[in-house]
Design a protein around this motif. Structure first.
Motif, PDB file in Angstrom:
ATOM      1  N   PHE A  99      11.999 -27.474   9.924  1.00 41.79           N
ATOM      2  CA  PHE A  99      11.300 -26.241  10.311  1.00 41.79           C
ATOM      3  C   PHE A  99      10.354 -26.494  11.479  1.00 41.79           C
ATOM      4  CE2 PHE A  99       7.865 -23.157  10.068  1.00 41.79           C
ATOM      5  CZ  PHE A  99       8.560 -21.965   9.960  1.00 41.79           C
ATOM      6  N   GLN A 100       9.615 -27.596  11.423  1.00 40.42           N
ATOM      7  CA  GLN A 100       8.681 -27.918  12.499  1.00 40.42           C
ATOM      8  C   GLN A 100       9.418 -28.195  13.818  1.00 40.42           C
ATOM      9  OE1 GLN A 100       5.279 -27.861  12.658  1.00 40.42           O
ATOM     10  NE2 GLN A 100       5.422 -26.850  10.650  1.00 40.42           N
ATOM     11  N   SER A 101      10.607 -28.793  13.738  1.00 42.77           N
ATOM     12  CA  SER A 101      11.396 -29.026  14.953  1.00 42.77           C
ATOM     13  C   SER A 101      11.890 -27.710  15.549  1.00 42.77           C
ATOM     14  CB  SER A 101      12.590 -29.937  14.645  1.00 42.77           C
ATOM     15  OG  SER A 101      12.166 -31.215  14.227  1.00 42.77           O
ATOM     16  N   TRP A 102      12.152 -26.726  14.691  1.00 42.43           N
ATOM     17  CA  TRP A 102      12.612 -25.421  15.162  1.00 42.43           C
ATOM     18  C   TRP A 102      11.476 -24.574  15.726  1.00 42.43           C
ATOM     19  CZ3 TRP A 102      11.278 -20.593  12.918  1.00 42.43           C
ATOM     20  CH2 TRP A 102      11.990 -19.496  13.406  1.00 42.43           C
ATOM     21  N   VAL A 103      10.282 -24.703  15.164  1.00 42.34           N
ATOM     22  CA  VAL A 103       9.188 -23.801  15.509  1.00 42.34           C
ATOM     23  C   VAL A 103       8.342 -24.308  16.674  1.00 42.34           C
ATOM     24  CG1 VAL A 103       7.299 -24.711  14.096  1.00 42.34           C
ATOM     25  CG2 VAL A 103       7.543 -22.234  14.371  1.00 42.34           C
ATOM     26  N   LEU A 106      18.138 -22.056  12.973  1.00 40.83           N
ATOM     27  CA  LEU A 106      17.861 -22.744  11.721  1.00 40.83           C
ATOM     28  C   LEU A 106      18.424 -21.869  10.586  1.00 40.83           C
ATOM     29  CD1 LEU A 106      16.479 -25.070  10.186  1.00 40.83           C
ATOM     30  CD2 LEU A 106      14.393 -23.672  10.128  1.00 40.83           C
ATOM     31  N   TRP A 107      19.344 -22.430   9.826  1.00 43.38           N
ATOM     32  CA  TRP A 107      19.981 -21.694   8.728  1.00 43.38           C
ATOM     33  C   TRP A 107      19.438 -22.207   7.407  1.00 43.38           C
ATOM     34  CZ3 TRP A 107      25.211 -23.146   6.254  1.00 43.38           C
ATOM     35  CH2 TRP A 107      25.532 -22.212   5.256  1.00 43.38           C
ATOM     36  N   GLY A 108      18.713 -21.342   6.709  1.00 44.91           N
ATOM     37  CA  GLY A 108      18.191 -21.688   5.386  1.00 44.91           C
ATOM     38  C   GLY A 108      19.091 -21.117   4.316  1.00 44.91           C
ATOM     39  N   ASN A 109      19.706 -21.968   3.496  1.00 44.54           N
ATOM     40  CA  ASN A 109      20.643 -21.506   2.477  1.00 44.54           C
ATOM     41  C   ASN A 109      20.228 -22.043   1.110  1.00 44.54           C
ATOM     42  OD1 ASN A 109      22.409 -24.154   1.974  1.00 44.54           O
ATOM     43  ND2 ASN A 109      22.035 -23.947   4.181  1.00 44.54           N
ATOM     44  N   GLY A 110      20.597 -21.294   0.066  1.00 42.64           N
ATOM     45  CA  GLY A 110      20.222 -21.723  -1.283  1.00 42.64           C
ATOM     46  C   GLY A 110      20.971 -20.938  -2.328  1.00 42.64           C
ATOM     47  N   ILE A 111      20.814 -21.342  -3.576  1.00 36.81           N
ATOM     48  CA  ILE A 111      21.501 -20.710  -4.694  1.00 36.81           C
ATOM     49  C   ILE A 111      20.861 -19.354  -4.983  1.00 36.81           C
ATOM     50  CG2 ILE A 111      22.144 -22.933  -5.701  1.00 36.81           C
ATOM     51  CD1 ILE A 111      19.813 -22.617  -7.634  1.00 36.81           C
ATOM     52  N   PRO A 112      21.551 -18.466  -5.696  1.00 33.84           N
ATOM     53  CA  PRO A 112      20.950 -17.179  -6.074  1.00 33.84           C
ATOM     54  C   PRO A 112      19.694 -17.391  -6.911  1.00 33.84           C
ATOM     55  CG  PRO A 112      23.323 -17.150  -6.459  1.00 33.84           C
ATOM     56  CD  PRO A 112      22.970 -18.571  -6.137  1.00 33.84           C
ATOM     57  N   SER A 122      21.306 -18.278  22.629  1.00 27.70           N
ATOM     58  CA  SER A 122      21.708 -18.727  23.966  1.00 27.70           C
ATOM     59  C   SER A 122      20.775 -18.174  25.047  1.00 27.70           C
ATOM     60  CB  SER A 122      23.150 -18.299  24.259  1.00 27.70           C
ATOM     61  OG  SER A 122      24.039 -18.874  23.323  1.00 27.70           O
ATOM     62  N   SER A 123      20.132 -17.037  24.771  1.00 30.56           N
ATOM     63  CA  SER A 123      19.213 -16.421  25.735  1.00 30.56           C
ATOM     64  C   SER A 123      17.794 -16.962  25.608  1.00 30.56           C
ATOM     65  CB  SER A 123      19.200 -14.902  25.541  1.00 30.56           C
ATOM     66  OG  SER A 123      20.486 -14.363  25.772  1.00 30.56           O
ATOM     67  N   GLY A 124      17.601 -17.953  24.735  1.00 27.01           N
ATOM     68  CA  GLY A 124      16.297 -18.610  24.638  1.00 27.01           C
ATOM     69  C   GLY A 124      15.511 -18.306  23.388  1.00 27.01           C
ATOM     70  N   ALA A 125      15.977 -17.376  22.553  1.00 31.19           N
ATOM     71  CA  ALA A 125      15.241 -17.039  21.334  1.00 31.19           C
ATOM     72  C   ALA A 125      15.481 -18.065  20.242  1.00 31.19           C
ATOM     73  CB  ALA A 125      15.652 -15.641  20.846  1.00 31.19           C
ATOM     74  N   SER A 126      14.522 -18.176  19.334  1.00 31.51           N
ATOM     75  CA  SER A 126      14.660 -19.036  18.155  1.00 31.51           C
ATOM     76  C   SER A 126      15.011 -18.163  16.964  1.00 31.51           C
ATOM     77  CB  SER A 126      13.351 -19.794  17.892  1.00 31.51           C
ATOM     78  OG  SER A 126      13.061 -20.671  18.972  1.00 31.51           O
ATOM     79  N   VAL A 127      16.098 -18.489  16.271  1.00 30.89           N
ATOM     80  CA  VAL A 127      16.646 -17.638  15.218  1.00 30.89           C
ATOM     81  C   VAL A 127      16.636 -18.387  13.888  1.00 30.89           C
ATOM     82  CG1 VAL A 127      18.618 -16.252  14.475  1.00 30.89           C
ATOM     83  CG2 VAL A 127      18.117 -16.494  16.927  1.00 30.89           C
ATOM     84  N   PHE A 128      16.023 -17.736  12.860  1.00 34.06           N
ATOM     85  CA  PHE A 128      15.999 -18.301  11.508  1.00 34.06           C
ATOM     86  C   PHE A 128      16.746 -17.332  10.597  1.00 34.06           C
ATOM     87  CE2 PHE A 128      13.670 -18.852   7.347  1.00 34.06           C
ATOM     88  CZ  PHE A 128      14.221 -20.094   7.061  1.00 34.06           C
ATOM     89  N   ILE A 129      17.766 -17.832   9.886  1.00 30.76           N
ATOM     90  CA  ILE A 129      18.630 -16.997   9.051  1.00 30.76           C
ATOM     91  C   ILE A 129      18.651 -17.585   7.650  1.00 30.76           C
ATOM     92  CG2 ILE A 129      20.980 -16.117   8.739  1.00 30.76           C
ATOM     93  CD1 ILE A 129      21.299 -16.735  11.829  1.00 30.76           C
ATOM     94  N   THR A 130      18.556 -16.708   6.647  1.00 29.25           N
ATOM     95  CA  THR A 130      18.691 -17.160   5.261  1.00 29.25           C
ATOM     96  C   THR A 130      19.884 -16.463   4.617  1.00 29.25           C
ATOM     97  OG1 THR A 130      17.273 -15.454   4.286  1.00 29.25           O
ATOM     98  CG2 THR A 130      16.193 -17.436   5.113  1.00 29.25           C
TER      99      THR A 130
END
Length: 539
Positions: free
Chosen positions: A204-208, A217-223, A352-360
């Protein structure tokens, strides 16, 4: 014939000189008389202002009279006899003249003092008048400045009001629905320090950081792992910490996906929401947005009806920020064919346009897994309820319930926390249901028996099944009318195709067979429904 030559004697020469002096004195007295006349005239004309000259009124009359008398006496005699007589009287006249001249000198001194006093009075008055005039001028200038400033402020206020109205009108045209209601609701339910450990992870710190190592950064987890709560923590972290720590002009936009709101979360509407959020953070409406608004609004078109120009506009707005963070929660709740197929390429385009994207999301949707694998440049991070987060949550829930706080001793509390953490296996939802169930118990022994039923060796799905079974058992043990209300409300909450308002929901649970009309007396109060589902329903 005798010719007699007469030569003036020395006495006659003296008399001739004296006559010249007399003429000179006569002339001076005439001039003085003219001056006194002017002075008297000014005194008479300015009695109200020439205060110091009023005392000269009587001396002026006397001096004027004296001068006229002496003029008569000094007037030269034209006949020979008169001149001889005049010369014979000169010595006497000279003595009288000296006394008169001395008297006139005293009058002149008096007049000089009076005039000097009047001049001093007038000069002082002029100075006071000048000061007063200067003060009045300054006051006038100050009033003019105040009025000018007020007018300028009013003009600026009207301009700002006009710009604010124009800004609000354009933003409302872009996207009408408040974008932060869901976030505020979730943040309000999230315990204060929940999710802090996520923001400290190296990924997370490397992404932010200011110069990130990667953009997605893709955050995934169980239900039930509490991904939504963790994601709300990320949003708060970005808005409260990053925007204040990094250089100015940082943008943050987010979306909570929900399978029940798919109709309101089509890709074009998502674009509009992101544009609305970022444009709201700029001091002025971006020129490209204003231009597109003028063009489309004249044609009675919405921005969502033109997805291609909307996407180009979003990319233009990105350039107006030094850095932009996007956070998207529960992507797996979007439909694959109609939503994710368009959204996933859009997320990569933003990165690709420079934004930082976090997805869960959950980890198992294949299209999501493949789209954010390491080969795409994205970095994956596992989201799970951390033991410390669970401990904080359980303790705060117990402390926040007055009845439970009185029943549960510190020893029992420690036992509850350890039991729930052991059986949770990273599932925040499981702990949530357990602690809600425990807090409803009415005696210490009921709490202890409830803890004995927990088995940390149960599989994940069996644990959930057990919790759900407890919920149903609680409902079945209610009074018949309350049991029916709880089952109906649970059924409508689970099976409703679209989200329902509070009024619609209350009417829906009131529907009965053969009931033709639903009146105010037929609908239950929403507080009754929430009480039947304490902790399971959120308004």
């Amino acid at each position: 014939m005798f010719i007699v030559l007469l030569y003036p004697t020395s006495s006659e020469r003296l008399s001739l000189l004296t006559c010249r002096e007399i003429k000179s004195i006569h002339s001076e007295l005439s001039a003085l008389l003219s001056v006194l006349s002017i002075l008297k005239q000014q005194t008479d004309d300015n009695k109200s202002s020439a205060k110091h000259l009023l005392v000269l009124e009587v001396p002026l009359e006397e001096c004027n009279h004296v001068i006229k008398e002496i003029q008569i006496q000094l007037k030269p005699k034209r006949s020979l006899l008169g001149r001889a007589f005049h010369r014979s009287r000169w010595p006497l006249l000279e003595g009288q003249l000296s006394a008169i001249l001395l008297k006139i000198e005293r009058y002149k001194s008096l007049f000089g003092l009076a005039i000097s006093a009047e001049q001093h009075y007038l000069s002082t008055g002029i100075e006071v008048l000048a000061r007063n005039t200067d003060m009045k001028v300054r006051d006038l200038l100050d009033r003019v400045q105040v009025e000018f400033t007020a007018a300028e402020q009013e003009r600026n206020r009207k301009i700002e009001s006009g710009l604010a109205k124009s800004r609000a009108r354009i933003l409302k045209w872009v996207y009408r629905t408040p974008f932060d209601e869901r976030h505020l609701e979730i943040s309000g339910r999230r315990q204060l320090d929940t999710g802090t450990l996520l923001t400290l992870k190296p990924e997370f710190q490397s992404w932010v950081k200011e110069n990130p190592d990667f953009k997605i950064l893709w955050g995934n987890g169980i239900p039930g792992a509490g991904k939504t709560f963790l994601r709300s923590r990320v949003i708060d972290y970005l808005t409260n910490n990053i925007t204040s720590r990094l250089p100015a002009n940082i943008g943050v936009a987010f979306l909570y996906f929900d399978y029940k709101g798919r109709a309101e979360q089509s890709p074009p509407l998502i674009l509009c929401s992101l544009i609305h959020q970022l444009a709201s953070q700029l001091s002025l409406i971006p020129a490209p947005l204003e231009s597109l608004y003028n063009d489309l609004s004249q044609k009675n078109k919405s921005l969502s009806s033109e997805p291609t120009p909307a996407y180009k506009l979003l990319l233009e707005i990105l350039k107006m920020f030094k850095r932009v963070y996007f956070v998207f929660d529960a992507l797996d709740e979007c439909e694959e064919e109609t939503q994710r197929r368009n959204l996933i390429p859009m997320f990569h385009g933003l990165a690709s346009s420079g934004a930082s994207v976090f997805i869960t999301s959950r980890s198992y949707p294949l299209d999501i897994n493949e789209s954010f694998s390491a080969s795409t440049g994205a970095v994956s991070i596992t989201l799970a309820a951390q033991e410390e987060d669970l401990r904080i949550y359980i303790e705060q829930k117990i402390n926040g319930n007055t009845h439970a706080r009185r029943l549960i001793s510190p020893t029992i509390k420690d036992n509850i926390i350890q039991k729930l953490v052991d059986c949770a296996k990273g599932m925040f939802l499981l702990v949530h249901f357990f602690i809600e169930d425990i807090c409803k118990r009415t005696t210490v022994n009921e709490i202890k028996r409830s803890l004995q039923d927990l088995d940390s060796t149960l599989a994940e799905e069996d644990s959930l099944l057990g919790i759900y079974q407890r919920v149903m058992d609680d409902i079945k043990n209610e009074h018949e009318s309350r049991r029916k209300l709880a089952l109906k409300s649970l059924s409508w909450a689970v099976k409703a195709i679209t989200p329902l308002s509070v009024h619609e929901f209350c009417q829906a649970v009131s529907i009965k067979e053969h009931l033709q009309d639903i009146g105010p007396g037929d609908t239950p109060d929403i507080s009754m429904i929430l009480e039947r589902h304490s902790g399971r329903f959120v308004l």
